[in-house]
Enzyme design. Sequence first.
Site, mmCIF file in Angstrom:
data_model
loop_
_atom_site.group_PDB
_atom_site.id
_atom_site.type_symbol
_atom_site.label_atom_id
_atom_site.label_comp_id
_atom_site.label_asym_id
_atom_site.label_seq_id
_atom_site.Cartn_x
_atom_site.Cartn_y
_atom_site.Cartn_z
ATOM 1 N N ASP A 37 54.494 26.342 -7.215
ATOM 2 C CA ASP A 37 53.439 25.613 -7.664
ATOM 3 C C ASP A 37 52.540 24.925 -7.437
ATOM 4 O O ASP A 37 52.615 24.534 -5.749
ATOM 5 C CB ASP A 37 54.369 23.602 -8.559
ATOM 6 C CG ASP A 37 53.720 22.794 -9.613
ATOM 7 O OD1 ASP A 37 53.110 23.743 -9.789
ATOM 8 O OD2 ASP A 37 54.625 21.834 -10.170
ATOM 9 N N HIS A 54 45.205 29.729 -8.732
ATOM 10 C CA HIS A 54 46.010 31.164 -9.442
ATOM 11 C C HIS A 54 45.922 32.496 -8.314
ATOM 12 O O HIS A 54 47.152 33.279 -7.442
ATOM 13 C CB HIS A 54 45.948 31.269 -10.499
ATOM 14 C CG HIS A 54 46.697 30.622 -11.902
ATOM 15 N ND1 HIS A 54 47.141 29.666 -11.509
ATOM 16 C CD2 HIS A 54 45.696 29.411 -12.471
ATOM 17 C CE1 HIS A 54 47.427 28.396 -12.443
ATOM 18 N NE2 HIS A 54 46.545 28.683 -13.024
ATOM 19 N N LEU A 148 63.576 45.067 0.706
ATOM 20 C CA LEU A 148 63.698 43.498 -0.397
ATOM 21 C C LEU A 148 63.321 43.816 -1.695
ATOM 22 O O LEU A 148 62.732 44.488 -2.229
ATOM 23 C CB LEU A 148 62.396 42.533 0.339
ATOM 24 C CG LEU A 148 62.099 41.421 -0.480
ATOM 25 C CD1 LEU A 148 62.883 40.017 -0.490
ATOM 26 C CD2 LEU A 148 60.583 40.588 -0.637
HETATM 27 C C1 V07 Z 1 50.959 34.748 -10.884
HETATM 28 C C2 V07 Z 1 50.182 33.971 -8.894
HETATM 29 C C3 V07 Z 1 51.121 32.783 -7.870
HETATM 30 C C4 V07 Z 1 51.133 31.927 -7.984
HETATM 31 C C5 V07 Z 1 51.689 31.577 -9.677
HETATM 32 C C6 V07 Z 1 50.724 32.139 -10.597
HETATM 33 C C7 V07 Z 1 50.474 32.602 -10.758
HETATM 34 C C8 V07 Z 1 52.028 37.184 -8.556
HETATM 35 C C9 V07 Z 1 52.299 38.011 -9.901
HETATM 36 C C10 V07 Z 1 53.326 39.205 -10.439
HETATM 37 C C11 V07 Z 1 53.993 38.981 -11.531
HETATM 38 C C12 V07 Z 1 54.876 40.288 -12.145
HETATM 39 C C13 V07 Z 1 54.479 41.363 -11.397
HETATM 40 C C14 V07 Z 1 53.244 41.464 -10.043
HETATM 41 C C15 V07 Z 1 53.166 40.375 -9.489
HETATM 42 C C16 V07 Z 1 52.090 37.295 -10.778
HETATM 43 C C17 V07 Z 1 51.764 35.423 -12.696
HETATM 44 C C18 V07 Z 1 51.152 34.552 -11.748
HETATM 45 C C19 V07 Z 1 51.174 35.532 -14.532
HETATM 46 F F1 V07 Z 1 54.973 42.942 -11.062
HETATM 47 N N1 V07 Z 1 51.151 36.505 -8.960
HETATM 48 N N2 V07 Z 1 51.519 35.622 -10.213
HETATM 49 N N3 V07 Z 1 51.490 37.088 -12.144
HETATM 50 N N4 V07 Z 1 50.372 33.940 -10.579
#
Ligand code: V07
Length: 257
Positions: A37, A54, A148
């Site tokens: 968060d 983000h 992991l």
């Molecule tokens: C998102 C970055 C981290 C902070 C929280 C919100 C924004 C990595 C992914 C992701 C998801 C699936 C995957 C590979 C990477 C991601 C969303 C948002 C929607 F297979 N960061 N991140 N997906 N944030």
Amino acid sequence: MFNKIWKHKEQSNFSIEYTKENILQQPVPEHVAIIMDGNGRWAKKRALPRAAGHYEGMQVVRKITRFANELGIKVLTLYAFSTENWKRPKSEVDYLMKLPEQFLTTFLPELIEENVTVRVIGDCNQLPEHTQTAVKKAVEDTKHNTGLILNFALNYGSRAEITHAVKEIAKQVQQGHLSAEQIDEEVVASYLMTRNLKDPDLLIRTSGEIRLSNFMLWQLAYTEFWFTDVLWPDFTEQHLLEAIAEFQKRGRRFGGI
Ligand code: V07
């Protein structure tokens, strides 16, 4: 470097600098779950668009994944997008839906190199086609890896997960494959999206909110919680070590004495 340590001291009650070496003297949690968060707040503080927060948060995902793997953590579950997040402005949702692709385009080769398995919990069918394609490819390309498990909660909501499980179990009963008496905790757990994973040992939530926000309600029954005011884009290896050190100090009894 000095600045980083100082910041950490300012935000915590302790002025201990933890090292990987001293943390590894004691057992590390096998499964760590994180509610990441504070990305929007981080951006706002810098007068940047929320998307910038983000994006920065995504870089931290990479950094913490690498470090968790080095520490021998077996499963890292990250709350990336909740079923509630659809209520955000469309432009923000559209941006968030590009992040899995962007993350995987940039980092999948490294993840494969480091023997990481990518998995997802949540309802992926509701995600845009391009997001689904990227995620499916990553899961497929890493399914034989043995290091992991990087488990992303994407369009995940715990009540929806439990409701789905109850429905499936009811169907089994209706079709005569299962009797009501046979339903125990193990059966319920086997219908959740975490069916092949052990429950988290440690939950971390950043950015000062002290709540679960519909995250892994069943799975967190005996988990140790660690909350910090640090915003996710500011989260460092040192903070993870601090959370683990705190975990190692607590005596877990799972309800026993
Ligand atoms: C998102 C970055 C981290 C902070 C929280 C919100 C924004 C990595 C992914 C992701 C998801 C699936 C995957 C590979 C990477 C991601 C969303 C948002 C929607 F297979 N960061 N991140 N997906 N944030």
